[in-house]
Design a protein around this motif. Structure first.
Motif, PDB file in Angstrom:
ATOM      1  N   ALA A   1       0.821  -1.207   0.000  1.00  0.00           N
ATOM      2  CA  ALA A   1       0.000   0.000   0.000  1.00  0.00           C
ATOM      3  C   ALA A   1       0.855   1.257   0.000  1.00  0.00           C
ATOM      4  CB  ALA A   1      -0.930   0.019   1.208  1.00  0.00           C
ATOM      5  N   ARG A   2       2.000   1.213   0.672  1.00  0.00           N
ATOM      6  CA  ARG A   2       2.845   2.399   0.730  1.00  0.00           C
ATOM      7  C   ARG A   2       3.708   2.470  -0.531  1.00  0.00           C
ATOM      8  NH1 ARG A   2       6.863   3.175   5.648  1.00  0.00           N
ATOM      9  NH2 ARG A   2       4.899   2.996   6.764  1.00  0.00           N
ATOM     10  N   MET A   3       3.606   3.583  -1.222  1.00  0.00           N
ATOM     11  CA  MET A   3       4.395   3.794  -2.423  1.00  0.00           C
ATOM     12  C   MET A   3       5.150   5.102  -2.289  1.00  0.00           C
ATOM     13  SD  MET A   3       1.680   2.666  -5.371  1.00  0.00           S
ATOM     14  CE  MET A   3       0.459   3.830  -4.804  1.00  0.00           C
ATOM     15  N   PRO A   4       6.255   5.275  -3.012  1.00  0.00           N
ATOM     16  CA  PRO A   4       6.982   6.534  -2.930  1.00  0.00           C
ATOM     17  C   PRO A   4       6.085   7.704  -3.289  1.00  0.00           C
ATOM     18  CG  PRO A   4       8.283   4.868  -4.079  1.00  0.00           C
ATOM     19  CD  PRO A   4       6.908   4.308  -3.902  1.00  0.00           C
ATOM     20  N   ASP A   5       6.094   8.704  -2.414  1.00  0.00           N
ATOM     21  CA  ASP A   5       5.257   9.868  -2.661  1.00  0.00           C
ATOM     22  C   ASP A   5       5.915  10.756  -3.708  1.00  0.00           C
ATOM     23  OD1 ASP A   5       2.897  11.434  -0.866  1.00  0.00           O
ATOM     24  OD2 ASP A   5       4.134  12.687  -2.161  1.00  0.00           O
ATOM     25  N   ASN A   6       5.139  11.239  -4.653  1.00  0.00           N
ATOM     26  CA  ASN A   6       5.651  12.159  -5.659  1.00  0.00           C
ATOM     27  C   ASN A   6       4.578  13.176  -5.982  1.00  0.00           C
ATOM     28  OD1 ASN A   6       3.881  10.894  -7.776  1.00  0.00           O
ATOM     29  ND2 ASN A   6       5.266   9.166  -7.417  1.00  0.00           N
ATOM     30  N   HIS A   7       4.910  14.071  -6.858  1.00  0.00           N
ATOM     31  CA  HIS A   7       3.978  15.133  -7.183  1.00  0.00           C
ATOM     32  C   HIS A   7       2.870  14.623  -8.098  1.00  0.00           C
ATOM     33  CE1 HIS A   7       6.217  18.256  -5.192  1.00  0.00           C
ATOM     34  NE2 HIS A   7       7.330  17.855  -5.784  1.00  0.00           N
ATOM     35  N   ASP A   8       1.800  15.390  -8.138  1.00  0.00           N
ATOM     36  CA  ASP A   8       0.650  15.128  -8.990  1.00  0.00           C
ATOM     37  C   ASP A   8       0.000  13.788  -8.673  1.00  0.00           C
ATOM     38  OD1 ASP A   8      -1.204  15.877 -10.829  1.00  0.00           O
ATOM     39  OD2 ASP A   8      -0.100  15.111 -12.559  1.00  0.00           O
ATOM     40  N   ILE A   9      -0.167  13.493  -7.383  1.00  0.00           N
ATOM     41  CA  ILE A   9      -0.929  12.322  -6.964  1.00  0.00           C
ATOM     42  C   ILE A   9      -2.302  12.808  -6.547  1.00  0.00           C
ATOM     43  CG2 ILE A   9      -1.151  10.532  -5.214  1.00  0.00           C
ATOM     44  CD1 ILE A   9       1.799  10.182  -5.249  1.00  0.00           C
ATOM     45  N   ARG A  10      -3.289  12.393  -7.299  1.00  0.00           N
ATOM     46  CA  ARG A  10      -4.650  12.823  -7.015  1.00  0.00           C
ATOM     47  C   ARG A  10      -5.575  11.618  -7.025  1.00  0.00           C
ATOM     48  NH1 ARG A  10      -6.053  17.713 -10.923  1.00  0.00           N
ATOM     49  NH2 ARG A  10      -4.779  16.577 -12.420  1.00  0.00           N
ATOM     50  N   GLY A  11      -6.729  11.804  -6.450  1.00  0.00           N
ATOM     51  CA  GLY A  11      -7.707  10.733  -6.371  1.00  0.00           C
ATOM     52  C   GLY A  11      -8.371  10.463  -7.706  1.00  0.00           C
ATOM     53  N   PRO A  12      -9.335   9.571  -7.721  1.00  0.00           N
ATOM     54  CA  PRO A  12     -10.003   9.212  -8.971  1.00  0.00           C
ATOM     55  C   PRO A  12     -10.744  10.399  -9.580  1.00  0.00           C
ATOM     56  CG  PRO A  12     -11.183   8.326  -7.074  1.00  0.00           C
ATOM     57  CD  PRO A  12      -9.897   8.860  -6.552  1.00  0.00           C
ATOM     58  N   LEU A  13     -10.700  10.475 -10.903  1.00  0.00           N
ATOM     59  CA  LEU A  13     -11.397  11.531 -11.629  1.00  0.00           C
ATOM     60  C   LEU A  13     -12.883  11.207 -11.686  1.00  0.00           C
ATOM     61  CD1 LEU A  13     -11.215  14.149 -13.309  1.00  0.00           C
ATOM     62  CD2 LEU A  13     -10.912  12.703 -15.335  1.00  0.00           C
ATOM     63  N   VAL A  14     -13.694  12.152 -11.242  1.00  0.00           N
ATOM     64  CA  VAL A  14     -15.142  11.980 -11.188  1.00  0.00           C
ATOM     65  C   VAL A  14     -15.793  13.004 -12.093  1.00  0.00           C
ATOM     66  CG1 VAL A  14     -17.180  11.975  -9.707  1.00  0.00           C
ATOM     67  CG2 VAL A  14     -15.010  11.109  -8.830  1.00  0.00           C
ATOM     68  N   SER A  15     -16.745  12.570 -12.868  1.00  0.00           N
ATOM     69  CA  SER A  15     -17.507  13.461 -13.738  1.00  0.00           C
ATOM     70  C   SER A  15     -18.976  13.374 -13.357  1.00  0.00           C
ATOM     71  CB  SER A  15     -17.321  13.072 -15.214  1.00  0.00           C
ATOM     72  OG  SER A  15     -18.094  13.915 -16.059  1.00  0.00           O
ATOM     73  N   THR A  16     -19.579  14.525 -13.075  1.00  0.00           N
ATOM     74  CA  THR A  16     -20.983  14.572 -12.688  1.00  0.00           C
ATOM     75  C   THR A  16     -21.749  15.472 -13.656  1.00  0.00           C
ATOM     76  OG1 THR A  16     -20.569  16.421 -11.175  1.00  0.00           O
ATOM     77  CG2 THR A  16     -20.467  14.194 -10.264  1.00  0.00           C
ATOM     78  N   THR A  17     -22.987  15.156 -13.841  1.00  0.00           N
ATOM     79  CA  THR A  17     -23.855  15.925 -14.731  1.00  0.00           C
ATOM     80  C   THR A  17     -25.118  16.319 -13.974  1.00  0.00           C
ATOM     81  OG1 THR A  17     -23.042  14.694 -16.654  1.00  0.00           O
ATOM     82  CG2 THR A  17     -25.100  15.928 -16.916  1.00  0.00           C
ATOM     83  N   ASP A  18     -25.361  17.613 -13.898  1.00  0.00           N
ATOM     84  CA  ASP A  18     -26.571  18.140 -13.277  1.00  0.00           C
ATOM     85  C   ASP A  18     -27.475  18.699 -14.364  1.00  0.00           C
ATOM     86  OD1 ASP A  18     -25.622  17.495 -10.800  1.00  0.00           O
ATOM     87  OD2 ASP A  18     -24.771  19.479 -10.424  1.00  0.00           O
ATOM     88  N   GLU A  19     -28.677  18.188 -14.426  1.00  0.00           N
ATOM     89  CA  GLU A  19     -29.627  18.626 -15.441  1.00  0.00           C
ATOM     90  C   GLU A  19     -30.848  19.248 -14.784  1.00  0.00           C
ATOM     91  OE1 GLU A  19     -30.630  15.509 -18.103  1.00  0.00           O
ATOM     92  OE2 GLU A  19     -28.585  15.272 -18.877  1.00  0.00           O
ATOM     93  N   LEU A  20     -31.317  20.312 -15.382  1.00  0.00           N
ATOM     94  CA  LEU A  20     -32.517  21.003 -14.937  1.00  0.00           C
ATOM     95  C   LEU A  20     -33.374  21.274 -16.164  1.00  0.00           C
ATOM     96  CD1 LEU A  20     -34.194  22.447 -12.758  1.00  0.00           C
ATOM     97  CD2 LEU A  20     -32.858  24.522 -13.241  1.00  0.00           C
ATOM     98  N   GLY A  21     -34.594  20.821 -16.114  1.00  0.00           N
ATOM     99  CA  GLY A  21     -35.476  20.987 -17.276  1.00  0.00           C
ATOM    100  C   GLY A  21     -36.873  21.379 -16.859  1.00  0.00           C
ATOM    101  N   ALA A  22     -37.514  22.104 -17.708  1.00  0.00           N
ATOM    102  CA  ALA A  22     -38.899  22.509 -17.487  1.00  0.00           C
ATOM    103  C   ALA A  22     -39.565  22.658 -18.843  1.00  0.00           C
ATOM    104  CB  ALA A  22     -38.976  23.808 -16.687  1.00  0.00           C
TER     105      ALA A  22
END
Length: 324
Positions: A112-133
């Motif tokens: 589980a432990r890996m060498p720490d380096n730059h640009d380590i970020r979590g999973p990329l999440v994409s969300t869509t919010d829709e509003l219609g009438a």
């Protein structure tokens, strides 16, 4: 006349070295635990914790069986004192632990432990919010649709915040760990030099100032959506923390600027006035035409209003003192 520089800076407050020691000894068994927390300089990122654990079991010899003894010693490498909840959150997102994670804080799984380096970020999440009438009849129809697509990296983050006491050049710092990035919003002002133990003011360009204005605007909103907090948390992780969860590799701290809230002061001042009116009307409602009742009701109301005036005067005095 040219400015005169003093020979050396003012002395800083000594930083204590804190140690905890616990031992238990009974029936031939002995357990010993020691933990030492020290800070190299005034920058909170220089904190290090050392811990050691030892245990020993001894058995007395008899005529039938010989004696025995078993001993175990564990000395953990020094590292920054991360709380268990923060490390658990990193593991939940499959992110690497910071360097020199204390073994006694959390049991690190194999690999589980890996060498720490730059640009380590979590999973990329994409969300869509829709509003219609829409509105439609047999001969007429009209629809409205709004779609917002947001992308951000989901991850726990940390914040280094500081408050400057009056007359102090360096802030009193504290690390705030945010396991849920939806709870994050704050303000940037100062940088921290870990090696020198100093704090230097950050002079931002026009774009940087504009970004902080947007951040402050989001922070002061009464109600922010989860998407807004998550996007700002991802931005803070990249800009303030160098895209690293290792506190020692972060670049900037947040200065908390404390001030008076005009809305809250208005509420404090207006509340006694409204309360006095309500009490006066309620007491007077028992008999609108009795002179004694009228005097008692509005005399009581005047006492409440006077207390509110004293509160407003006290706030004015405190405000004038704080501005000096």
């Amino acid at each position: 006349m040219a400015d005169i520089s003093l020979q050396r800076r003012a002395p800083t407050k000594p930083i204590p070295k804190i140690s905890w020691l616990m031992f238990l000894e009974m029936y031939g068994a002995r357990m010993h635990y020691e933990e030492i927390l020290e800070q190299a300089n005034i920058c909170i990122r220089s904190q290090l914790v050392y811990s050691s654990t030892s245990s020993r079991i001894e058995g007395q010899s008899t005529q039938q069986e010989p004696g025995f003894s078993a001993e175990r010693n564990i000395n953990n490498a020094p590292g920054f004192p991360y709380p268990r909840a923060f490390l658990d959150a990193l593991r939940g997102y499959n992110l690497p632990y910071p360097e020199h994670v204390q073994q006694n804080i959390i049991q690190v799984p194999v690999g589980a432990r890996m060498p720490d380096n730059h640009d380590i970020r979590g999973p990329l999440v994409s969300t869509t919010d829709e509003l219609g009438a829409g509105l439609s009849t047999n001969c007429f129809g009209m629809t409205f649709n709004s779609t917002v697509v947001s992308e951000y990296h989901l991850q726990p983050i940390y914040l280094v915040i500081g408050i400057f006491p009056r007359g102090h050049v360096n802030p009193q710092e504290k690390v705030v760990y945010v396991q849920d990035p939806k709870e994050f919003l704050s303000q940037l002002r100062w940088g921290c030099d870990l090696e020198k133990g100093t704090h230097e003011s950050v002079d931002l360009d026009r774009d940087g100032v504009a970004d902080l204005v947007l951040l402050l605007d989001a922070y002061t909103h009464w109600n922010n959506s989860d998407i807004t907090a998550l996007i700002w948390a991802d931005w803070i992780h990249q800009v303030l923390n160098n895209s690293s969860h290792d506190i020692r590799k972060g670049s900037y701290s947040l200065e908390l600027v404390l001030g008076w809230s005009a809305k809250r002061i208005s509420i404090v001042v207006m509340l006694p006035v409204l309360l006095s009116l309500a009490v006066g009307i309620w007491l007077n409602s028992s008999n609108w035409y009795d002179l004694d009742t009228v005097q008692t009701a509005w005399g009581t109301a005047s006492y409440i209003a006077t207390a509110g005036g004293l509160t407003a005067a006290l706030l004015g005095i405190l405000s004038s003192i704080a501005d000096r």
